[in-house]
Design a protein around this motif. Structure first.
Motif, mmCIF file in Angstrom:
data_model
loop_
_atom_site.group_PDB
_atom_site.id
_atom_site.type_symbol
_atom_site.label_atom_id
_atom_site.label_comp_id
_atom_site.label_asym_id
_atom_site.label_seq_id
_atom_site.Cartn_x
_atom_site.Cartn_y
_atom_site.Cartn_z
ATOM 1 N N ALA A 48 -6.314 -7.104 -14.096
ATOM 2 C CA ALA A 48 -5.877 -6.283 -15.798
ATOM 3 C C ALA A 48 -5.240 -4.924 -15.360
ATOM 4 N N GLY A 49 -4.479 -3.927 -14.263
ATOM 5 C CA GLY A 49 -4.025 -3.510 -14.404
ATOM 6 C C GLY A 49 -4.449 -1.568 -14.488
ATOM 7 N N VAL A 50 -6.133 -1.996 -14.293
ATOM 8 C CA VAL A 50 -7.087 -1.286 -14.120
ATOM 9 C C VAL A 50 -7.549 -0.507 -13.313
ATOM 10 N N GLN A 51 -7.819 0.655 -12.739
ATOM 11 C CA GLN A 51 -7.735 0.884 -11.801
ATOM 12 C C GLN A 51 -9.303 1.946 -10.846
ATOM 13 N N ARG A 52 -9.279 2.051 -10.218
ATOM 14 C CA ARG A 52 -10.473 2.605 -9.878
ATOM 15 C C ARG A 52 -10.115 3.510 -8.065
ATOM 16 N N LEU A 53 -11.202 4.812 -8.005
ATOM 17 C CA LEU A 53 -11.294 5.142 -6.672
ATOM 18 C C LEU A 53 -11.908 4.824 -5.681
ATOM 19 N N TYR B 230 -9.994 7.263 1.421
ATOM 20 C CA TYR B 230 -10.217 6.413 0.292
ATOM 21 C C TYR B 230 -8.786 5.774 -0.930
ATOM 22 N N LEU B 231 -9.704 4.732 -1.653
ATOM 23 C CA LEU B 231 -8.843 3.279 -1.697
ATOM 24 C C LEU B 231 -8.470 3.388 -3.447
ATOM 25 N N LEU B 232 -7.515 3.689 -3.768
ATOM 26 C CA LEU B 232 -7.420 3.052 -5.376
ATOM 27 C C LEU B 232 -6.889 2.452 -5.645
ATOM 28 N N CYS B 233 -7.651 1.585 -6.156
ATOM 29 C CA CYS B 233 -7.407 0.452 -6.139
ATOM 30 C C CYS B 233 -7.154 0.131 -7.642
ATOM 31 N N VAL C 135 0.841 -1.285 -0.022
ATOM 32 C CA VAL C 135 0.377 0.009 -0.190
ATOM 33 C C VAL C 135 0.990 1.256 -0.119
ATOM 34 N N GLN C 136 0.511 2.366 -0.897
ATOM 35 C CA GLN C 136 1.348 3.369 -0.517
ATOM 36 C C GLN C 136 0.610 4.446 -0.702
ATOM 37 N N ALA C 137 0.740 5.259 -0.270
ATOM 38 C CA ALA C 137 0.307 7.155 0.276
ATOM 39 C C ALA C 137 0.425 7.925 -1.272
ATOM 40 N N VAL C 138 -1.133 8.447 -1.276
ATOM 41 C CA VAL C 138 -0.879 8.939 -2.606
ATOM 42 C C VAL C 138 -1.169 10.353 -2.615
ATOM 43 N N ASP C 139 -2.309 10.751 -1.964
ATOM 44 C CA ASP C 139 -2.186 12.167 -1.693
ATOM 45 C C ASP C 139 -3.507 11.779 -0.691
ATOM 46 N N GLY C 140 -2.511 13.134 0.752
ATOM 47 C CA GLY C 140 -3.970 12.927 1.367
ATOM 48 C C GLY C 140 -4.320 11.846 2.122
ATOM 49 N N ASP C 141 -5.530 11.187 1.445
ATOM 50 C CA ASP C 141 -6.478 10.762 2.318
ATOM 51 C C ASP C 141 -6.603 9.304 1.637
ATOM 52 N N VAL C 142 -5.988 9.511 0.681
ATOM 53 C CA VAL C 142 -5.744 8.003 -0.487
ATOM 54 C C VAL C 142 -4.581 6.863 -0.998
ATOM 55 N N LEU C 143 -5.155 6.361 -0.418
ATOM 56 C CA LEU C 143 -3.937 4.753 -0.566
ATOM 57 C C LEU C 143 -4.537 4.088 -1.926
ATOM 58 N N PHE C 144 -2.894 3.789 -2.123
ATOM 59 C CA PHE C 144 -2.842 3.212 -3.692
ATOM 60 C C PHE C 144 -3.018 2.036 -3.153
ATOM 61 N N GLU C 145 -3.716 0.806 -3.639
ATOM 62 C CA GLU C 145 -3.161 -0.713 -3.428
ATOM 63 C C GLU C 145 -2.503 -1.078 -4.640
ATOM 64 N N SER C 146 -1.642 -1.851 -4.948
ATOM 65 C CA SER C 146 -1.061 -2.111 -6.356
ATOM 66 C C SER C 146 -0.026 -2.805 -6.396
ATOM 67 N N THR C 147 -0.528 -4.324 -5.779
ATOM 68 C CA THR C 147 0.727 -5.370 -5.993
ATOM 69 C C THR C 147 -0.189 -6.793 -6.409
#
Length: 277
Positions: free
Chosen positions: A100-105, A93-96, A11-23
């Motif tokens: 397939a590499g498709v993302q959504r907030l 907020y989760l950027l998931c 999990v990576q912090a992206v912007d403020g209260d947004v975390l990016f789940e990307s593995t």
């Protein structure tokens, strides 16, 4: 960071209260011996808007409204006590990203609900059974796109790639009047890697394998390399996402794309059985 209770989740912090789940990992192993000879791990960069348009309170209102709109179902507890490994997901907020590499907030909420007619006897007293559900809300459009634990789950239609189930697609297939549609986002993904351009909110241009395709939501007519043709069913525009009927996916990619009403599942198969999705 790596979540302590689940070291596989990066999990990576992206912007403020947004975390990016990307593995995303792929393991190559021998079918005969089981020996692993290669492991690849893919971590992407954000490709979509990371600024939410809805506050956490507004997302919660959308989730509650979704439940309240279902006859015989009501929210019992909007904020149930959760184990630590679940609780952190509801605070951000989760950027998931799916495989397939498709993302959504999104924003997620756990709730307890009761369903009319589901009763049990406890110490001689009738009580409604209360079930835990997990609602996924698009933090930019307010769409409830998955409702785990509910029969009315918008994401219940399954997807299979070359015979294997594609788990947890960020944009589940849409089925309307018996016709299945796939989000155009998946053409620009690890599955096909096409070039997709939204030329207008309801229009898209797709370049793939030397051809150019142009579609408009609500219109059966389309262009391929400048020439006109007609689909059996038109593309859809729902919650700002363009969905193509499987017929269009077949024409563009050369894959077979079928929907089974019996299974409520979409089956996507490459013309090359050795090709990896």
């Amino acid at each position: 960071m790596v979540v302590d209770v689940n070291p596989r989740l990066w999990v990576q912090a992206v912007d403020g209260d947004v975390l990016f789940e990307s593995t995303y990992a792929r393991v190559y192993a021998s079918l005969e011996t089981g020996a692993v000879h290669e492991v690849t791990i893919h971590r992407s960069e954000p490709r979509v808007h990371t600024s939410p348009l809805l506050s956490p309170e507004e997302c919660m209102e959308r989730a509650v409204a979704f439940v309240d709109a279902i006859p015989g179902v009501e929210v019992v507890d909007r904020d149930p006590e959760l184990a630590p490994w679940f609780e952190w997901q509801t605070r951000y907020y989760l950027l998931c990203e799916d495989h397939a590499g498709v993302q959504r907030l999104k924003r997620v909420f756990f709730m307890r609900i009761s369903r009319e007619g589901e009763m049990e006897i406890r110490h001689g007293v009738d009580q409604h059974r209360r079930g835990m559900v997990l609602l996924h809300i698009d933090a930019r459009t307010g769409e409830v796109f998955r409702a785990d634990g509910m029969e009315q789950d918008p994401g219940r239609t399954r997807t299979y790639l070359n015979g294997r189930e594609f788990l947890g697609p960020i944009f589940p297939p849409r089925v309307r009047d018996g016709v299945a549609h796939l989000a155009v986002n998946y053409l620009d993904s690890r599955i096909w890697r096409a070039s997709v351009h939204r030329t207008a909110p309801a229009q898209v241009t797709i370049e793939y394998n030397g051809s150019t395709w142009e579609f408009t939501a609500g219109q059966r007519q389309y262009l391929v390399d400048g020439g006109g043709a007609t689909l059996t069913s038109p593309p859809l525009l729902e919650a700002e996402v363009l969905y193509l009927p499987l017929e269009a996916v077949e024409l563009i990619t050369g894959w077979s794309a079928e929907y089974s009403q019996t299974d409520d599942a979409v089956y996507l198969n490459s013309p090359d059985p050795e090709e990896e999705a």
